[in-house]
Design a protein around this motif. Structure first.
Motif, PDB file in Angstrom:
ATOM      1  N   THR A 180      43.243  41.722  27.949  1.00 44.34           N
ATOM      2  CA  THR A 180      43.655  42.194  26.629  1.00 44.34           C
ATOM      3  C   THR A 180      45.076  42.717  26.631  1.00 44.34           C
ATOM      4  O   THR A 180      45.848  42.476  25.697  1.00 44.34           O
ATOM      5  CB  THR A 180      42.701  43.310  26.155  1.00 44.34           C
ATOM      6  OG1 THR A 180      41.365  42.795  26.131  1.00 44.34           O
ATOM      7  CG2 THR A 180      43.087  43.790  24.761  1.00 44.34           C
ATOM      8  N   SER A 181      45.481  43.391  27.697  1.00 41.16           N
ATOM      9  CA  SER A 181      46.841  43.940  27.740  1.00 41.16           C
ATOM     10  C   SER A 181      47.437  43.899  29.133  1.00 41.16           C
ATOM     11  O   SER A 181      48.415  44.589  29.403  1.00 41.16           O
ATOM     12  CB  SER A 181      46.829  45.394  27.235  1.00 41.16           C
ATOM     13  OG  SER A 181      45.976  46.194  28.052  1.00 41.16           O
ATOM     14  N   ASN A 182      46.852  43.120  30.040  1.00 44.27           N
ATOM     15  CA  ASN A 182      47.408  43.029  31.385  1.00 44.27           C
ATOM     16  C   ASN A 182      47.018  41.700  32.016  1.00 44.27           C
ATOM     17  O   ASN A 182      46.239  40.934  31.471  1.00 44.27           O
ATOM     18  CB  ASN A 182      46.912  44.191  32.257  1.00 44.27           C
ATOM     19  CG  ASN A 182      45.416  44.094  32.540  1.00 44.27           C
ATOM     20  OD1 ASN A 182      44.684  43.458  31.799  1.00 44.27           O
ATOM     21  ND2 ASN A 182      44.972  44.749  33.601  1.00 44.27           N
ATOM     22  N   THR A 183      47.604  41.411  33.182  1.00 41.48           N
ATOM     23  CA  THR A 183      47.263  40.214  33.947  1.00 41.48           C
ATOM     24  C   THR A 183      46.484  40.646  35.177  1.00 41.48           C
ATOM     25  O   THR A 183      46.904  41.547  35.906  1.00 41.48           O
ATOM     26  CB  THR A 183      48.532  39.456  34.363  1.00 41.48           C
ATOM     27  OG1 THR A 183      49.268  39.104  33.191  1.00 41.48           O
ATOM     28  CG2 THR A 183      48.194  38.195  35.117  1.00 41.48           C
ATOM     29  N   ARG A 184      45.349  40.009  35.436  1.00 38.13           N
ATOM     30  CA  ARG A 184      44.441  40.429  36.509  1.00 38.13           C
ATOM     31  C   ARG A 184      43.802  39.207  37.152  1.00 38.13           C
ATOM     32  O   ARG A 184      43.867  38.098  36.611  1.00 38.13           O
ATOM     33  CB  ARG A 184      43.367  41.347  35.933  1.00 38.13           C
ATOM     34  CG  ARG A 184      42.619  40.709  34.769  1.00 38.13           C
ATOM     35  CD  ARG A 184      41.420  41.509  34.337  1.00 38.13           C
ATOM     36  NE  ARG A 184      40.793  40.952  33.136  1.00 38.13           N
ATOM     37  CZ  ARG A 184      40.061  39.856  33.104  1.00 38.13           C
ATOM     38  NH1 ARG A 184      39.858  39.162  34.230  1.00 38.13           N
ATOM     39  NH2 ARG A 184      39.517  39.415  31.981  1.00 38.13           N
ATOM     40  N   PRO A 185      43.148  39.380  38.310  1.00 35.64           N
ATOM     41  CA  PRO A 185      42.437  38.267  38.935  1.00 35.64           C
ATOM     42  C   PRO A 185      41.307  37.768  38.036  1.00 35.64           C
ATOM     43  O   PRO A 185      40.665  38.545  37.324  1.00 35.64           O
ATOM     44  CB  PRO A 185      41.895  38.874  40.230  1.00 35.64           C
ATOM     45  CG  PRO A 185      42.799  40.028  40.514  1.00 35.64           C
ATOM     46  CD  PRO A 185      43.174  40.579  39.170  1.00 35.64           C
ATOM     47  N   ALA A 186      41.080  36.473  38.071  1.00 29.62           N
ATOM     48  CA  ALA A 186      40.056  35.867  37.225  1.00 29.62           C
ATOM     49  C   ALA A 186      38.663  36.213  37.731  1.00 29.62           C
ATOM     50  O   ALA A 186      38.425  36.329  38.940  1.00 29.62           O
ATOM     51  CB  ALA A 186      40.240  34.352  37.199  1.00 29.62           C
ATOM     52  N   ARG A 187      37.731  36.371  36.779  1.00 24.86           N
ATOM     53  CA  ARG A 187      36.326  36.559  37.113  1.00 24.86           C
ATOM     54  C   ARG A 187      35.658  35.186  37.173  1.00 24.86           C
ATOM     55  O   ARG A 187      36.223  34.178  36.747  1.00 24.86           O
ATOM     56  CB  ARG A 187      35.657  37.463  36.086  1.00 24.86           C
ATOM     57  CG  ARG A 187      36.333  38.831  35.970  1.00 24.86           C
ATOM     58  CD  ARG A 187      35.561  39.755  35.023  1.00 24.86           C
ATOM     59  NE  ARG A 187      36.227  41.072  34.935  1.00 24.86           N
ATOM     60  CZ  ARG A 187      36.960  41.468  33.923  1.00 24.86           C
ATOM     61  NH1 ARG A 187      37.135  40.664  32.884  1.00 24.86           N
ATOM     62  NH2 ARG A 187      37.526  42.669  33.923  1.00 24.86           N
ATOM     63  N   SER A 188      34.433  35.152  37.676  1.00 28.19           N
ATOM     64  CA  SER A 188      33.763  33.873  37.915  1.00 28.19           C
ATOM     65  C   SER A 188      33.640  33.049  36.635  1.00 28.19           C
ATOM     66  O   SER A 188      33.885  31.837  36.640  1.00 28.19           O
ATOM     67  CB  SER A 188      32.373  34.106  38.521  1.00 28.19           C
ATOM     68  OG  SER A 188      31.574  34.906  37.644  1.00 28.19           O
ATOM     69  N   GLY A 189      33.271  33.687  35.538  1.00 22.78           N
ATOM     70  CA  GLY A 189      33.130  32.961  34.283  1.00 22.78           C
ATOM     71  C   GLY A 189      34.450  32.382  33.810  1.00 22.78           C
ATOM     72  O   GLY A 189      34.492  31.276  33.241  1.00 22.78           O
ATOM     73  N   GLU A 190      35.533  33.099  34.035  1.00 19.83           N
ATOM     74  CA  GLU A 190      36.863  32.623  33.636  1.00 19.83           C
ATOM     75  C   GLU A 190      37.296  31.444  34.501  1.00 19.83           C
ATOM     76  O   GLU A 190      37.948  30.515  34.012  1.00 19.83           O
ATOM     77  CB  GLU A 190      37.856  33.780  33.721  1.00 19.83           C
ATOM     78  CG  GLU A 190      37.587  34.850  32.670  1.00 19.83           C
ATOM     79  CD  GLU A 190      38.313  36.159  32.947  1.00 19.83           C
ATOM     80  OE1 GLU A 190      38.617  36.879  31.985  1.00 19.83           O
ATOM     81  OE2 GLU A 190      38.569  36.465  34.136  1.00 19.83           O
ATOM     82  N   VAL A 191      36.949  31.472  35.773  1.00 24.38           N
ATOM     83  CA  VAL A 191      37.261  30.336  36.649  1.00 24.38           C
ATOM     84  C   VAL A 191      36.505  29.101  36.180  1.00 24.38           C
ATOM     85  O   VAL A 191      37.061  27.990  36.119  1.00 24.38           O
ATOM     86  CB  VAL A 191      36.924  30.662  38.119  1.00 24.38           C
ATOM     87  CG1 VAL A 191      37.104  29.427  38.993  1.00 24.38           C
ATOM     88  CG2 VAL A 191      37.803  31.798  38.627  1.00 24.38           C
ATOM     89  N   LEU A 192      35.230  29.258  35.831  1.00 28.46           N
ATOM     90  CA  LEU A 192      34.449  28.121  35.348  1.00 28.46           C
ATOM     91  C   LEU A 192      35.034  27.560  34.057  1.00 28.46           C
ATOM     92  O   LEU A 192      35.053  26.339  33.844  1.00 28.46           O
ATOM     93  CB  LEU A 192      32.991  28.546  35.123  1.00 28.46           C
ATOM     94  CG  LEU A 192      32.186  28.862  36.391  1.00 28.46           C
ATOM     95  CD1 LEU A 192      30.797  29.380  36.036  1.00 28.46           C
ATOM     96  CD2 LEU A 192      32.074  27.628  37.284  1.00 28.46           C
ATOM     97  N   ALA A 193      35.532  28.435  33.182  1.00 33.99           N
ATOM     98  CA  ALA A 193      36.156  27.976  31.940  1.00 33.99           C
ATOM     99  C   ALA A 193      37.413  27.172  32.225  1.00 33.99           C
ATOM    100  O   ALA A 193      37.706  26.174  31.543  1.00 33.99           O
ATOM    101  CB  ALA A 193      36.478  29.171  31.048  1.00 33.99           C
ATOM    102  N   LEU A 194      38.151  27.576  33.241  1.00 36.14           N
ATOM    103  CA  LEU A 194      39.364  26.840  33.611  1.00 36.14           C
ATOM    104  C   LEU A 194      39.011  25.493  34.243  1.00 36.14           C
ATOM    105  O   LEU A 194      39.748  24.504  34.073  1.00 36.14           O
ATOM    106  CB  LEU A 194      40.220  27.678  34.570  1.00 36.14           C
ATOM    107  CG  LEU A 194      40.913  28.887  33.941  1.00 36.14           C
ATOM    108  CD1 LEU A 194      41.577  29.741  35.011  1.00 36.14           C
ATOM    109  CD2 LEU A 194      41.945  28.432  32.918  1.00 36.14           C
TER     110      LEU A 194
END
Length: 451
Positions: A180-194
Motif C-alpha cells: 500500500t505504501s512501501n516495497t516488500r518481499p512478495a508473499r506466496s499468493g502474490e508470487v502465484l499471481a505473477l
C-alpha cells in the motif's frame, strides 16, 4: 487501510486531490504530483506513488532504494496497475509535506541506469526520468516505472545489497512487490499471481501508426542549372588577363600577394593545368555542389510514431523511402556559393587549409535519428528510448531532406520494420506518401543565392 479509507479518515486529503487518470509524463503533470506530495506528505504514498524527501541516487544506498522501487513496480498485476496513471508508477525524490527542497542537480538517466543494471538484470524494462528545477543548485527528480504487461516474466533482484537499515537491503533472487505504501518481499499468493501474469500469452501485438512530416521533395533541371553555372565559371576564368611576365618577381616581398593572403598569379602553363584538373574533377565537384545546393534550399522532413495501447521498449524502427534520396538538411543561412560551384582557382589561405565546421555532421550522444542511402532508397533509422502507449513520438524536421528520384512521381512508397528489445516479433507496415510540388532548380537557385 485502502486509499479510499485513507481519503475519508484524513481531513487533509479532502482538501487536496490528485488526478490519476493521466500519464505522469511532462512537466505540467509532474508539477501537479509535486504539489500533491508537498500538500499531504507521506499520506500520498500508494501502490503507484512513492516519495523521498532526500536521496542521493549516486550512492549505493540511493541506487538500492531506486532499484527496489522499480522491482516492486514491475511486479504489479496489469489490471490493478491500470487503475491509476495508466499503469505507470512514480517515485518522486526531493519533496516532503510542506516543502520541496529538492536534491543537488547533476543526476543523469544513463548513469543511473548503468548503476541500476546489476540489480535489475539485462531484460528489465526501461524507466522514464523527469526533473523540475527548484533553484540553481537543486531539483526534484521523478523516476517513472513503465506499466506492467500481461505475459511479462517475474522480475527478481539480481544482486545482494546489505544496508544498516534492514528495510533498505536487497537479496539476490528475491521478488519484491509494491504494498500500500512501501516495497516488500512478495508473499506466496502474490508470487502465484505473477506466475499467472507470465502465462498471459505474451505481450500484445504492436499496433503502430507511422506518419511522415514535411515534404518528399521533387526538383527538376538540376543538372541543367549546374551545366550553366560551370560554363559561367569557366567563362569568367578565361576572361581574366594573363599575368605580365616577371611582374610578380619585381614586387617587394612585403607586398607579395601570397603574403597578403591573395592567390599568387599563375603562369600560362599553370592556368592551363588548373583548368584541365578542374575538368577532370568536374563530375565529383558537381555531385558535392548539388548536395549542398539542395541541403540549404529544400525543407527537412520528420517522422511521427504512435503506438496504440502498447509500451514499446527500446524500439528499432527502420523507415525506407523507396526510390528516394536522403541528404543532410542545412539552414538557408549556411548557403555558400563556393560549395555549389568549385572555383577553378581557390583563394589561398596564408595560414594553411583551415577548418570548415559546416562540413561535419555532429549529433549528440545517443541521438535517436540516423539516415543513409542504400541503393536507390533512403533509409531512416529511429532508436528512441521507448514508444509510450498512445503518446506520439516525433523526430525533428531539421535533420535530413528527402528527395524523390523520379521527378514525375506524384507519390512514393514508404515501408517500415520495427523490432523491440527483448521481443522476437517483427512488426512492419507500408504507406503511400504524396510528393511536394515540382520545383524548378533555376527558381530554387535564385531564391537561395540571388535574394
Amino acid at each position: 487501510m485502502s486509499d479510499d479509507q485513507k481519503s475519508s479518515s484524513d481531513p487533509t486529503l479532502k482538501l487536496v486531490s490528485l488526478d490519476t487518470d493521466v500519464i505522469p509524463l511532462g512537466e505540467r503533470i509532474q508539477k501537479s504530483i509535486l504539489d500533491y506530495v508537498t500538500a499531504v506528505g507521506d499520506a500520498a504514498e500508494t501502490t503507484y506513488l512513492e516519495a523521498k524527501s532526500s536521496l542521493d541516487v549516486t550512492s549505493k544506498v540511493g541506487v538500492a532504494k531506486v532499484a527496489k522501487f522499480l522491482l516492486g513496480a514491475a511486479n504489479r498485476r496489469p489490471s490493478e496497475a491500470a487503475r491509476h496513471f495508466h499503469g505507470y508508477s512514480v517515485l518522486i525524490i526531493g519533496a516532503q509535506q510542506g516543502s520541496a527542497p529538492g536534491v543537488p542537480r547533476g543526476a543523469e538517466p544513463h548513469e543511473l541506469e548503468d548503476r541500476l543494471r546489476p540489480y535489475l538484470g539485462p531484460q528489465f524494462p526501461a524507466f522514464e526520468f523527469g526533473r523540475i528545477g527548484i533553484d540553481d543548485h537543486n531539483e526534484v527528480l521523478f523516476i517513472i516505472a513503465q506499466p506492467p504487461q500481461e505475459g511479462q516474466s517475474i522480475f527478481s533482484c539480481h544482486k545482494t545489497y546489505q544496508s544498516d537499515d534492514r528495510r533498505d537491503s536487497l537479496e539476490d533472487g528475491a521478488i519484491y512487490v509494491r504494498g500500500t505504501s512501501n516495497t516488500r518481499p512478495a508473499r506466496s499468493g502474490e508470487v502465484l499471481a505473477l506466475v499467472e501474469r507470465a502465462r498471459g500469452g505474451g505481450k500484445p501485438s504492436i499496433q503502430l501508426e507511422v506518419v511522415i512530416l514535411g515534404s518528399v521533395c521533387r526538383v527538376d533541371r538540376v543538372q541543367d542549372v549546374f551545366e550553366i553555372l560551370y560554363e559561367r565559371e569557366e567563362e569568367v576564368f578565361n576572361r581574366q588577363p594573363e599575368p605580365v611576365k616577371n611582374s610578380f618577381g619585381a614586387m617587394s616581398p612585403l607586398l607579395a600577394p601570397g603574403i597578403l593572403g591573395a592567390s599568387k598569379p599563375l603562369s600560362v602553363e599553370e592556368r592551363a593545368q588548373r583548368l584541365k584538373d578542374w575538368h577532370i574533377d568536374r563530375a565529383s565537384h558537381i555531385a558535392k555542389g548539388r548536395e549542398h545546393f539542395l541541403s540549404v534550399g529544400l525543407p527537412g522532413a520528420g517522422i511521427r510514431v504512435l503506438s496504440r495501447d502498447r509500451f514499446v521498449a527500446k524500439p528499432h524502427l527502420i523507415v525506407t523511402f523507396h526510390d528516394c534520396e536522403a541528404i543532410d538538411h542545412l539552414d538557408a543561412g549556411d548557403a555558400d556559393y563556393k560549395k555549389v560551384v568549385e572555383p577553378i582557382v581557390r583563394r589561398q589561405n596564408p595560414f594553411g587549409m583551415g577548418f570548415d565546421p559546416s562540413t561535419l555532421r555532429i549529433t549528440p550522444r545517443d541521438y535517436p535519428v540516423s539516415w543513409t542511402n542504400r541503393g536507390d532508397d533512403a533509409e531512416i533509422t529511429l532508436s528512441p528510448e521507448s514508444f509510450r502507449p498512445n503518446v506520439p513520438w516525433t523526430s525533428d524536421q531539421d535533420d535530413y531532406v528527402i528527395i524523390a528520384r523520379d521527378t514525375q512521381a506524384r507519390s512514393v512508397t514508404v515501408t517500415w520494420i520495427l523490432t523491440e528489445d527483448g521481443n522476437d516479433a517483427v512488426t512492419s507496415g507500408e504507406l503511400r506518401v504524396p510528393t511536394a510540388d515540382l520545383i524548378d532548380a533555376a527558381d530554387l537557385f535564385k531564391r537561395v543565392f540571388l535574394k
